[in-house]
Design an enzyme around this catalytic site. Structure first.
Site, PDB file in Angstrom:
ATOM      1  N   CYS A  80      -1.282  -3.057  15.182  1.00 55.85           N
ATOM      2  CA  CYS A  80      -1.087  -2.405  13.773  1.00 55.85           C
ATOM      3  C   CYS A  80      -1.323  -3.589  12.762  1.00 55.85           C
ATOM      4  O   CYS A  80      -1.123  -4.882  13.031  1.00 55.85           O
ATOM      5  CB  CYS A  80       0.259  -2.262  13.632  1.00 55.85           C
ATOM      6  N   CYS A  92       5.215  -7.030   8.036  1.00 54.16           N
ATOM      7  CA  CYS A  92       6.248  -6.380   8.945  1.00 54.16           C
ATOM      8  C   CYS A  92       6.774  -7.509   9.721  1.00 54.16           C
ATOM      9  O   CYS A  92       5.729  -8.190  10.312  1.00 54.16           O
ATOM     10  CB  CYS A  92       5.629  -5.117   9.275  1.00 54.16           C
ATOM     11  N   GLU A 120       0.945  -1.044   0.107  1.00 52.81           N
ATOM     12  CA  GLU A 120       0.289  -0.118  -0.117  1.00 52.81           C
ATOM     13  C   GLU A 120       1.092   1.199   0.004  1.00 52.81           C
ATOM     14  O   GLU A 120       2.038   1.492   0.352  1.00 52.81           O
ATOM     15  CB  GLU A 120      -0.970   0.027   1.317  1.00 52.81           C
ATOM     16  N   SER A 125      10.128   6.880   9.336  1.00 53.81           N
ATOM     17  CA  SER A 125       9.357   6.449  10.828  1.00 53.81           C
ATOM     18  C   SER A 125       9.915   5.185  11.385  1.00 53.81           C
ATOM     19  O   SER A 125       9.638   4.153  10.433  1.00 53.81           O
ATOM     20  CB  SER A 125       7.784   6.436  10.691  1.00 53.81           C
ATOM     21  N   CYS A 179       3.683  -5.077  16.329  1.00 55.31           N
ATOM     22  CA  CYS A 179       3.382  -4.282  17.284  1.00 55.31           C
ATOM     23  C   CYS A 179       1.687  -4.612  17.108  1.00 55.31           C
ATOM     24  O   CYS A 179       1.080  -4.831  16.223  1.00 55.31           O
ATOM     25  CB  CYS A 179       3.422  -2.713  16.630  1.00 55.31           C
ATOM     26  N   CYS A 233      -3.771   1.261   8.131  1.00 55.66           N
ATOM     27  CA  CYS A 233      -2.728   0.919   7.207  1.00 55.66           C
ATOM     28  C   CYS A 233      -2.617  -0.585   7.421  1.00 55.66           C
ATOM     29  O   CYS A 233      -2.529  -1.254   8.304  1.00 55.66           O
ATOM     30  CB  CYS A 233      -1.624   1.866   7.820  1.00 55.66           C
ATOM     31  N   CYS A 269       2.830   8.417   1.389  1.00 55.88           N
ATOM     32  CA  CYS A 269       3.560   7.648   2.471  1.00 55.88           C
ATOM     33  C   CYS A 269       3.499   6.245   1.647  1.00 55.88           C
ATOM     34  O   CYS A 269       2.756   5.679   0.968  1.00 55.88           O
ATOM     35  CB  CYS A 269       2.220   7.649   3.458  1.00 55.88           C
ATOM     36  N   ASN A 312      -6.280   4.178  15.107  1.00 54.44           N
ATOM     37  CA  ASN A 312      -7.038   4.115  14.206  1.00 54.44           C
ATOM     38  C   ASN A 312      -7.761   2.662  13.978  1.00 54.44           C
ATOM     39  O   ASN A 312      -6.772   1.500  13.959  1.00 54.44           O
ATOM     40  CB  ASN A 312      -6.176   4.454  12.872  1.00 54.44           C
ATOM     41  N   GLY A 350       5.919  -2.225   6.745  1.00 56.60           N
ATOM     42  CA  GLY A 350       6.978  -2.615   6.899  1.00 56.60           C
ATOM     43  C   GLY A 350       7.843  -1.543   7.972  1.00 56.60           C
ATOM     44  O   GLY A 350       7.573  -0.696   8.285  1.00 56.60           O
ATOM     45  N   GLU A 351       9.063  -2.196   8.296  1.00 58.11           N
ATOM     46  CA  GLU A 351      10.035  -1.531   9.200  1.00 58.11           C
ATOM     47  C   GLU A 351      11.087  -0.741   8.443  1.00 58.11           C
ATOM     48  O   GLU A 351      12.018  -1.490   8.113  1.00 58.11           O
ATOM     49  CB  GLU A 351      10.642  -2.335  10.353  1.00 58.11           C
ATOM     50  N   SER A 384       8.768   5.412  16.669  1.00 53.86           N
ATOM     51  CA  SER A 384       7.431   4.966  17.317  1.00 53.86           C
ATOM     52  C   SER A 384       7.748   4.462  18.817  1.00 53.86           C
ATOM     53  O   SER A 384       8.007   3.324  18.772  1.00 53.86           O
ATOM     54  CB  SER A 384       6.873   3.970  16.475  1.00 53.86           C
ATOM     55  N   LEU A 385       7.495   5.479  19.719  1.00 52.64           N
ATOM     56  CA  LEU A 385       7.774   4.951  21.019  1.00 52.64           C
ATOM     57  C   LEU A 385       6.421   4.276  21.813  1.00 52.64           C
ATOM     58  O   LEU A 385       6.595   3.180  22.135  1.00 52.64           O
ATOM     59  CB  LEU A 385       8.076   6.403  21.761  1.00 52.64           C
ATOM     60  N   HIS A 386       5.391   4.945  21.708  1.00 49.21           N
ATOM     61  CA  HIS A 386       3.993   4.249  22.020  1.00 49.21           C
ATOM     62  C   HIS A 386       3.921   3.981  23.551  1.00 49.21           C
ATOM     63  O   HIS A 386       2.701   3.792  24.078  1.00 49.21           O
ATOM     64  CB  HIS A 386       3.632   3.037  21.441  1.00 49.21           C
TER      65      HIS A 386
END
Ligand code: SAH
Length: 372
Positions: A128, A121, A101, A202, A125, A344, A114, A301, A170-171, A225-227
């Site tokens: 996600c 991935c 995507e 990111s 997480c 996403c 984006c 989201n 993906g990372e 991406s701490l979260h």
């Protein structure tokens, strides 16, 4: 047979996937000068050509030869879902039948793309969609680059991409070499001419790779991406943290700032009842204390099949206000494409699972707020 002809056509390599020296040899064998490479790339990158036939400053015979051996783009745009707020979600098909995507977001003064860096991935997480089925493979440089090109081709003739966020599937730091190779073209004058400062990478937070990127001294904007502000909590929602730890991660962020002079953004997905308490905000402020960083809050989201919830606007406000009262610059990421309500990674999942998206309501888009 037309069918086998089109199959053959599909198997031809995209000309951007061919290494320059190989393309030079191919041209040389046909008595063509080396500058043809530049011409061809210019047509594809800048002039948005969709066929070799359009490349009118190439000899007719060469155009026919090129068309017999290559395709202009090696990936194909399989589907576009548009929303009324100016967001387009693209499903880009790869030669091996897989898909990734890519999202184009339009605001008054920005055209932001984006892009994805991997199929799936591996980071896992828990909130996600991209990691629900693990990672299948890294994208090649041309597969990353061509997402930019598909997005560009949706713009009007006078419009240009202004920003890019590497926040798709993906990372990015797990496929750093290929990403850097693609960005070299995106950010070069002969390519799309995008400023490196307007490209946000990111990452889930892989300290060794962050340091490597910092040592390159390039001006990409880094978002981490701490979260979660503590290891106990982060280990639960970002499993890779068990091998990293928030202290080491923030130290890598500091190193990036030291080396590049670019302020780091910390991203924080707000999950109702999990990491959205004022106690979490307080711990986050403690963790980042004394640093000039941006904090990007992302209200969760919703992802089909996952049970997390989005905090109320009131809670988001309280969290934001607390951090601002402690002196941090805080942005709340707006979700674009409200009417295509998912997160996403889901468009591809639906395709993979055989539920092809028939309308824009089946697609999804996330807005991202890139650097300056
Ligand atoms: N692997 C990279 C890029 C991921 S996508 C990274 O981890 O940063 C960009 C951002 O969207 C990340 O911060 C990611 O955690 C976040 N994200 C993923 N799923 C989300 C969801 N359902 N709701 C809100 N943000 C999400």
């Amino acid at each position: 047979m037309p069918l086998s002809a089109s199959l053959e056509q599909r198997l031809l390599p995209g000309v951007l996937s061919v290494p320059s020296d190989e393309l030079l040899r191919w041209l040389h064998a046909r008595n063509e000068p080396p500058y043809r490479v530049k011409q061809i790339r210019r047509w594809i990158l800048l002039r948005r050509a969709s066929s070799f036939e359009q490349m009118t400053d190439l000899p007719v015979r060469l155009r026919a030869e090129l068309a017999a051996h290559f395709r202009v783009l090696g990936t194909e745009l399989r589907e576009v879902a548009n929303t009324t707020d100016g967001t387009s979600k693209l499903l880009v098909g790869l030669v091996d039948g897989r898909a990734v995507e890519c999202v184009l977001m339009r605001t008054e003064d920005r055209r932001t793309v984006c892009v994805s860096t991997q199929v799936g991935c591996a980071m896992g997480c828990v909130f996600c969609a991209s990691g629900l089925e693990g990672v299948e493979r890294n994208l090649e440089p041309y597969e990353i680059l061509e997402q930019f090109l598909h997005a560009t081709r949706l713009l009007g003739p006078q419009e240009r991409l202004t920003h890019a966020v590497i926040m798709g599937m993906g990372e990015p730091l797990a496929n750093l070499n290929n990403l850097l190779a693609a960005l070299e073209v995106v950010c070069s004058r002969d390519g799309l001419g995008l400023s490196r400062r307007r490209v946000t990478i990111s990452t889930v937070g892989l300290p060794a790779a962050i340091r490597r990127l910092a040592d390159l001294g390039v001006q990409y904007h880094l978002a981490i991406s701490l979260h979660a502000p503590t290891d106990t909590l982060r280990n639960q929602i970002v499993p890779v943290n068990r091998k990293v730890g928030v202290e080491e991660l923030v130290a890598a962020g500091d190193y990036y700032f030291e080396k590049t002079g670019r302020q780091v953004t910390y991203e924080y997905v707000l999950l109702k009842g999990i990491n959205d308490t004022i106690d979490c905000a307080r711990r986050l402020a403690e963790l980042l204390r004394g640093r000039s960083v941006h904090i990007n809050l992302i209200p969760y989201n919703p992802v089909e099949s996952l049970n997390f919830e989005t905090p109320s606007p009131h809670r988001v406000r309280q969290f934001t206000d607390y951090l601002r009262s402690r002196g941090f610059v805080v942005h709340v990421r707006r979700t674009k494409g409200r009417e295509i309500s998912a997160a996403c990674g889901q468009l591809r999942l639906r395709h993979k699972r055989g539920q092809a998206a028939a309308s824009p309501h089946n697609a999804t888009a996330q807005s991202a707020s890139p650097g300056n």
